[in-house]
Design a protein around this motif. Structure first.
Motif, PDB file in Angstrom:
ATOM      1  N   MET A   1       0.852  -1.183   0.000  1.00 22.44           N
ATOM      2  CA  MET A   1       0.000   0.000   0.000  1.00 22.44           C
ATOM      3  C   MET A   1       0.884   1.227   0.000  1.00 22.44           C
ATOM      4  N   SER A   2       0.307   2.350  -0.278  1.00 25.14           N
ATOM      5  CA  SER A   2       1.068   3.591  -0.358  1.00 25.14           C
ATOM      6  C   SER A   2       1.639   3.962   1.008  1.00 25.14           C
ATOM      7  N   ALA A   3       2.575   4.884   1.000  1.00 20.90           N
ATOM      8  CA  ALA A   3       3.258   5.292   2.225  1.00 20.90           C
ATOM      9  C   ALA A   3       2.543   6.441   2.923  1.00 20.90           C
ATOM     10  N   LEU A   4       1.266   6.596   2.673  1.00 22.13           N
ATOM     11  CA  LEU A   4       0.517   7.664   3.327  1.00 22.13           C
ATOM     12  C   LEU A   4       0.333   7.327   4.806  1.00 22.13           C
ATOM     13  N   PRO A   5       0.478   8.319   5.677  1.00 21.91           N
ATOM     14  CA  PRO A   5       0.322   8.053   7.107  1.00 21.91           C
ATOM     15  C   PRO A   5      -1.144   7.842   7.479  1.00 21.91           C
ATOM     16  N   LEU A  11      -5.536   8.999   2.035  1.00 23.46           N
ATOM     17  CA  LEU A  11      -5.697   7.596   2.399  1.00 23.46           C
ATOM     18  C   LEU A  11      -7.137   7.317   2.815  1.00 23.46           C
ATOM     19  N   VAL A  12      -7.696   8.205   3.597  1.00 24.83           N
ATOM     20  CA  VAL A  12      -9.088   8.046   4.034  1.00 24.83           C
ATOM     21  C   VAL A  12     -10.008   8.016   2.814  1.00 24.83           C
ATOM     22  N   ALA A  13      -9.808   8.921   1.872  1.00 29.26           N
ATOM     23  CA  ALA A  13     -10.635   8.963   0.659  1.00 29.26           C
ATOM     24  C   ALA A  13     -10.488   7.668  -0.141  1.00 29.26           C
ATOM     25  N   ASN A  17     -13.535   5.090  -0.790  1.00 27.49           N
ATOM     26  CA  ASN A  17     -13.857   4.714  -2.173  1.00 27.49           C
ATOM     27  C   ASN A  17     -13.820   3.194  -2.331  1.00 27.49           C
ATOM     28  N   HIS A  18     -12.838   2.556  -1.717  1.00 26.19           N
ATOM     29  CA  HIS A  18     -12.746   1.097  -1.794  1.00 26.19           C
ATOM     30  C   HIS A  18     -13.957   0.436  -1.125  1.00 26.19           C
ATOM     31  N   LEU A  19     -14.354   0.958   0.049  1.00 20.50           N
ATOM     32  CA  LEU A  19     -15.533   0.416   0.730  1.00 20.50           C
ATOM     33  C   LEU A  19     -16.778   0.561  -0.138  1.00 20.50           C
ATOM     34  N   LYS A  20     -16.871   1.682  -0.837  1.00 17.90           N
ATOM     35  CA  LYS A  20     -18.019   1.905  -1.730  1.00 17.90           C
ATOM     36  C   LYS A  20     -17.996   0.916  -2.892  1.00 17.90           C
ATOM     37  N   ILE A 112     -12.372  -5.348   5.503  1.00 23.60           N
ATOM     38  CA  ILE A 112     -12.102  -4.817   4.162  1.00 23.60           C
ATOM     39  C   ILE A 112     -10.939  -3.820   4.188  1.00 23.60           C
ATOM     40  N   VAL A 113     -10.834  -3.025   5.245  1.00 22.39           N
ATOM     41  CA  VAL A 113      -9.717  -2.084   5.355  1.00 22.39           C
ATOM     42  C   VAL A 113      -8.405  -2.853   5.487  1.00 22.39           C
ATOM     43  N   ARG A 114      -8.390  -3.934   6.302  1.00 19.21           N
ATOM     44  CA  ARG A 114      -7.170  -4.752   6.417  1.00 19.21           C
ATOM     45  C   ARG A 114      -6.781  -5.309   5.056  1.00 19.21           C
ATOM     46  N   GLN A 115      -7.769  -5.807   4.317  1.00 29.04           N
ATOM     47  CA  GLN A 115      -7.488  -6.354   2.984  1.00 29.04           C
ATOM     48  C   GLN A 115      -6.961  -5.265   2.052  1.00 29.04           C
ATOM     49  N   PHE A 116      -7.510  -4.074   2.161  1.00 27.24           N
ATOM     50  CA  PHE A 116      -7.084  -2.964   1.308  1.00 27.24           C
ATOM     51  C   PHE A 116      -5.657  -2.538   1.629  1.00 27.24           C
ATOM     52  N   LEU A 117      -5.341  -2.445   2.917  1.00 24.70           N
ATOM     53  CA  LEU A 117      -4.021  -1.976   3.328  1.00 24.70           C
ATOM     54  C   LEU A 117      -2.932  -3.022   3.117  1.00 24.70           C
ATOM     55  N   SER A 118      -3.295  -4.297   3.206  1.00 29.62           N
ATOM     56  CA  SER A 118      -2.316  -5.375   3.034  1.00 29.62           C
ATOM     57  C   SER A 118      -2.904  -6.464   2.158  1.00 29.62           C
ATOM     58  N   PRO A 119      -3.070  -6.196   0.869  1.00 31.00           N
ATOM     59  CA  PRO A 119      -3.694  -7.203  -0.004  1.00 31.00           C
ATOM     60  C   PRO A 119      -2.857  -8.478  -0.045  1.00 31.00           C
TER      61      PRO A 119
END
Length: 159
Positions: A1-5, A11-13, A17-20, A112-119
């Protein structure tokens, strides 16, 4: 995932968007709407609005010249200005959404957030894991019953 803090607006956006795109918000909306019309807060609000509209209409006499659109818009404005919708919706949210947040919505969002951050790094789980905790056996003493241990229920959670 990106290096955004964590907490970064980008990152929140991206996560929202991924949740949507996963259809999670639509699923939550369907789950909540399925329950709304059975809750007392909804039924009470509907009754209040119906009574408000009926009382307002009782002051008008129907005639072919009556501008129904103008009357409808006038009633809509009066209902909005009364504040009953805001109070009623807050109560509906408390009865429909709040009970689902921690037990239904949060585990799904976290997964879903865990999957998004660490696919690819998480095995798909049937149930979300319990948070690691240490539960200690304790005894309650009831002086009015002569003391002694109460029934104990132990749950061991690997931590």
């Amino acid at each position: 995932m990106s290096a955004l803090p964590p907490g970064d607006p980008q990152l929140v956006a991206m996560i929202v968007n991924h949740l949507k795109t996963q259809g999670l918000f639509d699923q939550f909306r369907r789950d909540c709407l399925a329950d709304v019309d059975t809750k007392p807060a909804y039924l009470h609000l509907r009754q209040r609005v119906d009574n408000f509209v009926s009382n307002h209409l009782s002051n008008h006499t129907w005639s072919p010249q009556l501008n129904k659109n103008q009357l409808r818009n006038n009633i809509r404005q009066l209902v909005l200005q009364s504040g009953m919708l805001e109070q009623g919706v807050d109560r509906i949210v408390a009865q429909v959404v709040d009970p689902k947040i921690h037990h239904t919505f949060r585990p799904q969002v976290e997964r879903i957030v865990r999957q998004f951050l660490s696919p690819g790094s998480h095995v798909e789980e049937e149930e979300p894991p319990l948070a690691p905790s240490l539960l200690v056996e304790s005894q309650e003493v009831h002086p009015q019953h002569g003391g002694g241990p109460s029934r104990l229920r132990l749950l061991t959670v690997p931590g």
